[in-house]
Design a protein around this motif. Structure first.
Motif, PDB file in Angstrom:
ATOM      1  N   GLU A   1       9.993 -16.113  -6.347  1.00 45.30           N
ATOM      2  CA  GLU A   1      10.828 -17.296  -6.581  1.00 45.30           C
ATOM      3  C   GLU A   1      12.245 -16.902  -6.969  1.00 45.30           C
ATOM      4  N   VAL A   2      12.385 -15.838  -7.763  1.00 48.26           N
ATOM      5  CA  VAL A   2      13.731 -15.358  -8.125  1.00 48.26           C
ATOM      6  C   VAL A   2      14.475 -14.914  -6.872  1.00 48.26           C
ATOM      7  N   VAL A   3      13.774 -14.201  -5.987  1.00 48.69           N
ATOM      8  CA  VAL A   3      14.395 -13.747  -4.744  1.00 48.69           C
ATOM      9  C   VAL A   3      14.800 -14.944  -3.887  1.00 48.69           C
ATOM     10  N   LYS A   4      13.927 -15.932  -3.808  1.00 46.02           N
ATOM     11  CA  LYS A   4      14.206 -17.122  -2.999  1.00 46.02           C
ATOM     12  C   LYS A   4      15.419 -17.878  -3.533  1.00 46.02           C
ATOM     13  N   GLN A   5      15.475 -18.052  -4.857  1.00 42.80           N
ATOM     14  CA  GLN A   5      16.568 -18.815  -5.471  1.00 42.80           C
ATOM     15  C   GLN A   5      17.819 -17.965  -5.697  1.00 42.80           C
ATOM     16  N   LYS A   6      17.636 -16.626  -5.636  1.00 44.05           N
ATOM     17  CA  LYS A   6      18.723 -15.680  -5.917  1.00 44.05           C
ATOM     18  C   LYS A   6      19.284 -15.882  -7.320  1.00 44.05           C
ATOM     19  N   SER A   7      18.409 -16.339  -8.223  1.00 39.57           N
ATOM     20  CA  SER A   7      18.851 -16.643  -9.579  1.00 39.57           C
ATOM     21  C   SER A   7      17.650 -16.747 -10.505  1.00 39.57           C
ATOM     22  N   PHE A   8      17.733 -16.091 -11.680  1.00 38.72           N
ATOM     23  CA  PHE A   8      16.687 -16.219 -12.686  1.00 38.72           C
ATOM     24  C   PHE A   8      16.651 -17.650 -13.231  1.00 38.72           C
ATOM     25  N   THR A   9      17.846 -18.216 -13.450  1.00 39.65           N
ATOM     26  CA  THR A   9      17.931 -19.554 -14.034  1.00 39.65           C
ATOM     27  C   THR A   9      17.320 -20.605 -13.114  1.00 39.65           C
ATOM     28  N   LYS A  10      17.705 -20.567 -11.826  1.00 38.79           N
ATOM     29  CA  LYS A  10      17.181 -21.554 -10.875  1.00 38.79           C
ATOM     30  C   LYS A  10      15.689 -21.372 -10.659  1.00 38.79           C
ATOM     31  N   ALA A  11      15.226 -20.118 -10.643  1.00 34.21           N
ATOM     32  CA  ALA A  11      13.794 -19.865 -10.474  1.00 34.21           C
ATOM     33  C   ALA A  11      13.015 -20.418 -11.657  1.00 34.21           C
ATOM     34  N   ALA A  12      13.542 -20.229 -12.859  1.00 31.47           N
ATOM     35  CA  ALA A  12      12.878 -20.751 -14.055  1.00 31.47           C
ATOM     36  C   ALA A  12      12.790 -22.272 -14.012  1.00 31.47           C
ATOM     37  N   GLU A  13      13.867 -22.918 -13.538  1.00 29.90           N
ATOM     38  CA  GLU A  13      13.866 -24.383 -13.432  1.00 29.90           C
ATOM     39  C   GLU A  13      12.834 -24.853 -12.417  1.00 29.90           C
ATOM     40  N   THR A  14      12.756 -24.161 -11.286  1.00 25.69           N
ATOM     41  CA  THR A  14      11.807 -24.540 -10.237  1.00 25.69           C
ATOM     42  C   THR A  14      10.367 -24.384 -10.702  1.00 25.69           C
ATOM     43  N   LEU A  15      10.111 -23.315 -11.459  1.00 25.22           N
ATOM     44  CA  LEU A  15       8.751 -23.017 -11.921  1.00 25.22           C
ATOM     45  C   LEU A  15       8.411 -23.718 -13.232  1.00 25.22           C
ATOM     46  N   HIS A  16       9.410 -24.392 -13.822  1.00 25.23           N
ATOM     47  CA  HIS A  16       9.224 -25.118 -15.090  1.00 25.23           C
ATOM     48  C   HIS A  16       8.789 -24.181 -16.224  1.00 25.23           C
ATOM     49  N   ILE A  17       9.453 -23.038 -16.295  1.00 29.74           N
ATOM     50  CA  ILE A  17       9.237 -22.102 -17.394  1.00 29.74           C
ATOM     51  C   ILE A  17      10.600 -21.699 -17.940  1.00 29.74           C
ATOM     52  N   THR A  18      10.602 -20.983 -19.064  1.00 28.53           N
ATOM     53  CA  THR A  18      11.876 -20.564 -19.643  1.00 28.53           C
ATOM     54  C   THR A  18      12.400 -19.322 -18.925  1.00 28.53           C
ATOM     55  N   GLN A  19      13.712 -19.138 -18.990  1.00 28.90           N
ATOM     56  CA  GLN A  19      14.301 -17.961 -18.352  1.00 28.90           C
ATOM     57  C   GLN A  19      13.833 -16.651 -19.002  1.00 28.90           C
ATOM     58  N   PRO A  20      13.723 -16.580 -20.341  1.00 29.63           N
ATOM     59  CA  PRO A  20      13.201 -15.341 -20.934  1.00 29.63           C
ATOM     60  C   PRO A  20      11.806 -14.980 -20.429  1.00 29.63           C
ATOM     61  N   THR A  21      10.972 -16.008 -20.186  1.00 24.39           N
ATOM     62  CA  THR A  21       9.620 -15.750 -19.678  1.00 24.39           C
ATOM     63  C   THR A  21       9.669 -15.108 -18.301  1.00 24.39           C
ATOM     64  N   ILE A  22      10.479 -15.659 -17.417  1.00 28.45           N
ATOM     65  CA  ILE A  22      10.542 -15.117 -16.061  1.00 28.45           C
ATOM     66  C   ILE A  22      11.197 -13.738 -16.065  1.00 28.45           C
ATOM     67  N   SER A  23      12.172 -13.539 -16.934  1.00 33.96           N
ATOM     68  CA  SER A  23      12.816 -12.226 -17.041  1.00 33.96           C
ATOM     69  C   SER A  23      11.818 -11.166 -17.513  1.00 33.96           C
ATOM     70  N   LYS A  24      10.958 -11.555 -18.469  1.00 32.95           N
ATOM     71  CA  LYS A  24       9.951 -10.623 -18.972  1.00 32.95           C
ATOM     72  C   LYS A  24       8.943 -10.278 -17.883  1.00 32.95           C
ATOM     73  N   MET A  25       8.557 -11.258 -17.088  1.00 32.66           N
ATOM     74  CA  MET A  25       7.590 -11.005 -16.014  1.00 32.66           C
ATOM     75  C   MET A  25       8.151  -9.992 -15.015  1.00 32.66           C
ATOM     76  N   ILE A  26       9.421 -10.150 -14.662  1.00 33.02           N
ATOM     77  CA  ILE A  26      10.042  -9.217 -13.723  1.00 33.02           C
ATOM     78  C   ILE A  26      10.132  -7.832 -14.351  1.00 33.02           C
ATOM     79  N   LYS A  27      10.480  -7.787 -15.655  1.00 23.54           N
ATOM     80  CA  LYS A  27      10.590  -6.489 -16.338  1.00 23.54           C
ATOM     81  C   LYS A  27       9.234  -5.797 -16.420  1.00 23.54           C
TER      82      LYS A  27
END
Length: 292
Positions: free
Chosen positions: A11-37
């Protein structure tokens, strides 16, 4: 790492953005950043680089992306097949529709289907036929409506419209008095075309080249009504499908039969042959086939 890590990465790759991906997935940006890390730590390589506000894949990220698509697709297929086995008539369908196609052929279909299957959610994405085709091929969309021809080795198809293009000009244009016009007669005319992501863009250019010239493109748009308005303003000539031409104001434009050659406009519903199709998608296809 589990499949969610890969879903979030895609989803991050699709949106080209951590923020937009987090909004699409309805999760927080720190959560998605941690998953990628977590993925990066597990493999010991960076997958994404932040360039300004955009997230761009590294070389390692491209490799993970290629395999993640297959893994997530397999997981989705497993989930869908088990749901079908349990005969749960719920689900979500993703359908790609070119703007002018969606406006004329599908509102009633979608409305009737919703009445018959209120628990199935339909997500409609509007884009040119070329992008719809690419998205169905990549798996981003389950079903798409495209302009033929298509690769019959790759796609199942249901044809439902067979028309041809018509010439649209201002009523005072010299060609407006003719009953039919040959394509070569438009050699010196400025053309008003659909954008590059529309199949008709390439189709018209290639047909003109085959007729002996490269068309002069004056304007491009994604909206057929704007294209007709530009023609009405004497800014060029347009080639539009018969169905669209029926809606035009004949006081503002003249519609003329195009010959030698006739440029076909044939529509089809398509879906991948080698991918599992959900119960919801299969029902929509069967329903739409009967309706159309």
């Amino acid at each position: 790492m589990d499949v969610r890590h890969l879903q979030y990465f895609l989803e991050v790759v699709k949106q080209k953005s951590f923020t937009k991906a987090a909004e699409t997935l309805h999760i927080t940006q720190p959560t998605i950043s941690k998953m990628i890390k977590d993925i990066e730590d597990e493999y010991g390589v960076p997958l994404l680089e932040r360039t300004g506000r955009k997230a761009v894949m590294t070389d390692a990220g491209e490799i993970v992306f290629k395999h993640a698509q297959k893994i997530v697709q397999s997981f989705d297929d497993l989930t869908n097949e088990l749901s079908d086995l349990m005969n749960i008539k719920r689900g979500k369908i993703t359908i790609g529709l070119p703007p002018m196609v969606g406006a004329y052929f599908f509102p009633r279909v979608l409305g009737r289907f919703r009445e018959a299957y209120p628990d199935i959610m339909i997500q409609v994405f509007e884009a040119g036929a070329k992008k719809v085709m690419n998205d169905v091929e990549s798996g981003a969309l389950e079903i798409g409506v495209v302009v033929q021809p298509v690769d019959l080795k790759l796609f199942h198809t249901i044809s439902f419209v067979k028309e041809s293009l018509r010439l649209v000009v201002h009523p005072e244009h010299p060609l407006a008095v003719k009953e039919e016009v040959k394509l070569i007669e438009l050699k010196d005319e400025p053309f008003i075309l659909f954008r590059e992501d529309f199949a008709l863009h390439d189709q018209i250019i290639q047909t003109c080249i085959q007729a002996g010239y490269k068309p002069k493109i004056a304007y491009e748009s994604s909206q057929w009504d704007f294209i007709s308005q530009l023609a009405a303003a004497k800014l060029g000539v347009a080639l539009l499908p018969e169905t669209i031409c029926k809606e035009l104001n004949r006081k503002k434009v003249s519609v003329i039969k195009l010959v030698e050659p006739v440029i076909p406009w044939q529509l089809a519903i398509v879906w991948r042959k080698d991918r599992y199709l959900s119960f919801a998608a299969r029902e929509w296809i069967a329903f739409t086939k009967k309706f159309l």
